[in-house]
Design a protein around this motif. Structure first.
Motif, PDB file in Angstrom:
ATOM      1  N   GLN A   1       4.695   6.177 -10.284  1.00 46.25           N
ATOM      2  CA  GLN A   1       5.391   5.050 -10.589  1.00 46.25           C
ATOM      3  C   GLN A   1       6.862   5.565 -10.909  1.00 46.25           C
ATOM      4  O   GLN A   1       7.282   6.747 -11.040  1.00 46.25           O
ATOM      5  N   GLU A   2       7.824   4.643 -10.475  1.00 41.18           N
ATOM      6  CA  GLU A   2       9.099   4.959 -10.262  1.00 41.18           C
ATOM      7  C   GLU A   2       9.633   5.180 -11.639  1.00 41.18           C
ATOM      8  O   GLU A   2       9.197   4.819 -12.876  1.00 41.18           O
TER       9      GLU A   2
ATOM     10  N   LEU B   1       8.570  -1.410   2.315  1.00 35.98           N
ATOM     11  CA  LEU B   1       9.309  -0.262   1.882  1.00 35.98           C
ATOM     12  C   LEU B   1      10.432  -0.755   1.013  1.00 35.98           C
ATOM     13  O   LEU B   1      11.395   0.221   0.837  1.00 35.98           O
ATOM     14  N   SER B   2      10.473  -1.722   0.413  1.00 33.34           N
ATOM     15  CA  SER B   2      11.887  -2.181  -0.422  1.00 33.34           C
ATOM     16  C   SER B   2      11.599  -1.526  -1.729  1.00 33.34           C
ATOM     17  O   SER B   2      12.631  -0.945  -2.328  1.00 33.34           O
ATOM     18  N   THR B   3      10.525  -1.048  -2.108  1.00 30.02           N
ATOM     19  CA  THR B   3      10.270  -0.207  -3.458  1.00 30.02           C
ATOM     20  C   THR B   3       9.094   0.849  -2.952  1.00 30.02           C
ATOM     21  O   THR B   3       8.938   1.809  -3.518  1.00 30.02           O
ATOM     22  N   GLY B   4       8.235   0.712  -2.090  1.00 31.90           N
ATOM     23  CA  GLY B   4       7.035   1.631  -1.650  1.00 31.90           C
ATOM     24  C   GLY B   4       7.883   2.594  -0.951  1.00 31.90           C
ATOM     25  O   GLY B   4       9.086   2.662  -0.474  1.00 31.90           O
ATOM     26  N   ARG B   5       6.924   3.902  -0.797  1.00 30.46           N
ATOM     27  CA  ARG B   5       7.593   5.140  -0.029  1.00 30.46           C
ATOM     28  C   ARG B   5       6.560   5.612   0.868  1.00 30.46           C
ATOM     29  O   ARG B   5       5.447   5.411   0.643  1.00 30.46           O
ATOM     30  N   ARG B   6       7.291   5.668   2.174  1.00 35.06           N
ATOM     31  CA  ARG B   6       6.236   5.936   3.187  1.00 35.06           C
ATOM     32  C   ARG B   6       5.286   7.005   3.139  1.00 35.06           C
ATOM     33  O   ARG B   6       4.195   7.075   3.506  1.00 35.06           O
ATOM     34  N   HIS B   7       5.818   8.276   2.360  1.00 32.67           N
ATOM     35  CA  HIS B   7       5.068   9.246   2.188  1.00 32.67           C
ATOM     36  C   HIS B   7       3.886   9.087   1.356  1.00 32.67           C
ATOM     37  O   HIS B   7       2.924  10.022   1.500  1.00 32.67           O
ATOM     38  N   GLN B   8       3.949   8.238   0.601  1.00 33.48           N
ATOM     39  CA  GLN B   8       2.894   7.746  -0.275  1.00 33.48           C
ATOM     40  C   GLN B   8       1.593   7.260   0.389  1.00 33.48           C
ATOM     41  O   GLN B   8       0.576   7.237  -0.122  1.00 33.48           O
ATOM     42  N   VAL B   9       1.769   6.837   1.583  1.00 36.69           N
ATOM     43  CA  VAL B   9       0.781   6.106   2.359  1.00 36.69           C
ATOM     44  C   VAL B   9      -0.065   7.284   3.087  1.00 36.69           C
ATOM     45  O   VAL B   9       0.150   8.235   3.541  1.00 36.69           O
ATOM     46  N   HIS B  10      -1.509   7.175   2.536  1.00 37.45           N
ATOM     47  CA  HIS B  10      -2.379   8.229   3.213  1.00 37.45           C
ATOM     48  C   HIS B  10      -2.491   8.171   4.695  1.00 37.45           C
ATOM     49  O   HIS B  10      -2.217   7.267   5.234  1.00 37.45           O
TER      50      HIS B  10
ATOM     51  N   GLY C   1       0.798  -1.234   0.007  1.00 36.37           N
ATOM     52  CA  GLY C   1      -0.059  -0.140   0.144  1.00 36.37           C
ATOM     53  C   GLY C   1       0.813   1.334   0.160  1.00 36.37           C
ATOM     54  O   GLY C   1       0.426   2.437   0.105  1.00 36.37           O
ATOM     55  N   ALA C   2       2.146   1.126   0.138  1.00 33.85           N
ATOM     56  CA  ALA C   2       3.304   2.279  -0.163  1.00 33.85           C
ATOM     57  C   ALA C   2       3.623   2.632  -1.183  1.00 33.85           C
ATOM     58  O   ALA C   2       4.432   3.417  -1.773  1.00 33.85           O
ATOM     59  N   GLY C   3       3.388   1.505  -2.222  1.00 40.42           N
ATOM     60  CA  GLY C   3       3.679   1.272  -3.612  1.00 40.42           C
ATOM     61  C   GLY C   3       2.935   2.269  -4.476  1.00 40.42           C
ATOM     62  O   GLY C   3       1.957   2.806  -4.363  1.00 40.42           O
ATOM     63  N   PHE C   4       3.557   2.078  -5.741  1.00 41.63           N
ATOM     64  CA  PHE C   4       2.692   2.727  -7.168  1.00 41.63           C
ATOM     65  C   PHE C   4       1.130   2.694  -7.101  1.00 41.63           C
ATOM     66  O   PHE C   4       0.366   3.366  -6.826  1.00 41.63           O
ATOM     67  N   ILE C   5       0.717   1.276  -7.292  1.00 43.84           N
ATOM     68  CA  ILE C   5      -0.637   1.096  -7.594  1.00 43.84           C
ATOM     69  C   ILE C   5      -1.242   0.844  -6.101  1.00 43.84           C
ATOM     70  O   ILE C   5      -2.259   1.471  -6.061  1.00 43.84           O
TER      71      ILE C   5
ATOM     72  N   ILE D   1      -4.779   2.682  -4.738  1.00 46.30           N
ATOM     73  CA  ILE D   1      -6.021   1.876  -4.046  1.00 46.30           C
ATOM     74  C   ILE D   1      -6.313   2.251  -2.531  1.00 46.30           C
ATOM     75  O   ILE D   1      -7.757   2.484  -2.261  1.00 46.30           O
ATOM     76  N   VAL D   2      -5.414   2.595  -1.849  1.00 43.66           N
ATOM     77  CA  VAL D   2      -5.492   2.917  -0.487  1.00 43.66           C
ATOM     78  C   VAL D   2      -6.382   4.444  -0.548  1.00 43.66           C
ATOM     79  O   VAL D   2      -7.327   4.581   0.128  1.00 43.66           O
TER      80      VAL D   2
END
Length: 310
Positions: free
Chosen positions: A175-176, A33-42, A8-12, A16-17
């Motif tokens: 997206q990266e 958070l291997s590819t996700g970004r914490r700041h992208q989590v609502h 849920g911290a990733g691109f797609i 969705i979140v």
């Protein structure tokens, strides 16, 4: 309803979140958070920095007691899957199995799984529907299809309700800019930097590009529809990579010719998914046109470039 979203911290997943929270649902995000970004989590979502292969996952289920799972976390790099198939299998197969076990143990009402067009392999028809033969050309395709079979068995044995969504090529904001799957933002970045984009192959290969907002909408729709269905999430419109570069040149008012590289191992020549069944079952259809989606992506990449340079 409380929904647990892996990746849920990733691109797609982050899109969705956002959509779930906009619909006033409670959301739990699990992402290593291997590819996700914490700041992208609502900010309204509850976040757990956890790997889906970890035994800690069961503690999260026990504590949060979600009603549904939307499983987006995955190893998505086709080339990486060929070079490191064991890691690919651990994340995509074992990770999904861990989720399925937790879902059955905690009586999840709905399990939604993000699969891929890669499961089909070389197409036998110009428009691929869900009954097309499964013949993956990459380890990634194998590791995305194998969980589909496990899901079917868990449904038969334990009554697990599910929807499997096979994505076409997803693009859009968050997206990266480099790496697997990010052909559109990668091309936009290079062309804005006045650098030729690299095309692997002759550029005549085709893809079905669908915007991330439409993918998010399909996942949310599957919470209440599409029980025990396998569905394509796509636009049903093929675009060649050469035409993509031409369109980007036109939209950005530039003229940059691509550089052609040897075709890559495991890449599919043509891929265009038929979405008729999905439209019918989910009462869903793509809302974001290619032109609008590309404009939004160009704007996103420009903003990212300005942040980096500032």
């Amino acid at each position: 309803m409380k929904v647990l979203v892996t990746g849920g911290a990733g691109f797609i997943g982050s899109h969705i979140v956002d959509r779930l929270i906009a619909d006033n649902l409670q959301v739990i995000v699990v992402d290593n958070l291997s590819t996700g970004r914490r700041h992208q989590v609502h900010p309204s979502a509850t976040f757990y920095p956890c790997d889906i292969t970890s035994h800690a996952l069961e503690q999260i289920f026990e504590q949060e007691k979600p009603d549904a799972v939307i499983h987006q976390a995955a190893q998505v790099d086709v080339r990486q899957s060929m070079h490191a198939p064991l890691h690919d299998a651990i994340v995509n197969i074992i990770g999904t199995l861990r989720l399925l076990e937790c879902s059955v143990l905690h009586s999840i009402q709905k399990f939604i799984y993000a699969s891929s067009a890669a499961v089909y392999g070389k197409p036998h028809t110009t428009s691929i529907n869900e009954t097309h033969p499964i013949q993956p050309l990459s380890c990634y395709g194998i590791s995305k299809y194998t969980p589909e079979q496990y899901i079917g068995v868990f449904s038969e044995q334990y009554g697990l309700n599910y929807t499997i969504l096979r994505y076409a090529n997803v693009y859009g904001e968050r997206q990266e800019l480099a790496g697997e799957g990010g052909v559109i933002p990668n091309f936009v970045l290079k062309m804005l930097q006045n650098t030729p984009p690299q095309i692997y192959g002759d550029g005549l290969q085709t893809r079905d590009f669908i915007h991330v907002e439409d993918v998010a909408a399909a996942n949310v729709a599957a919470l209440s529809a599409g029980d025990r269905e396998v569905l394509n999430v796509a636009t049903s419109q093929a675009l060649s990579i050469n035409d993509l570069v031409e369109l980007l040149n036109e939209m950005m008012s530039i003229r940059i010719a691509p550089v052609y590289m040897p075709a890559r191992e495991g890449d599919i020549r043509d891929s265009c998914l038929n979405n008729e069944r999905t439209r019918e079952v989910l009462q869903w259809e793509p809302q974001v046109s290619l032109h609008r989606g590309l404009l939004q992506t160009i704007h996103y990449v420009r903003n990212k470039m300005s942040i980096v340079s500032s």
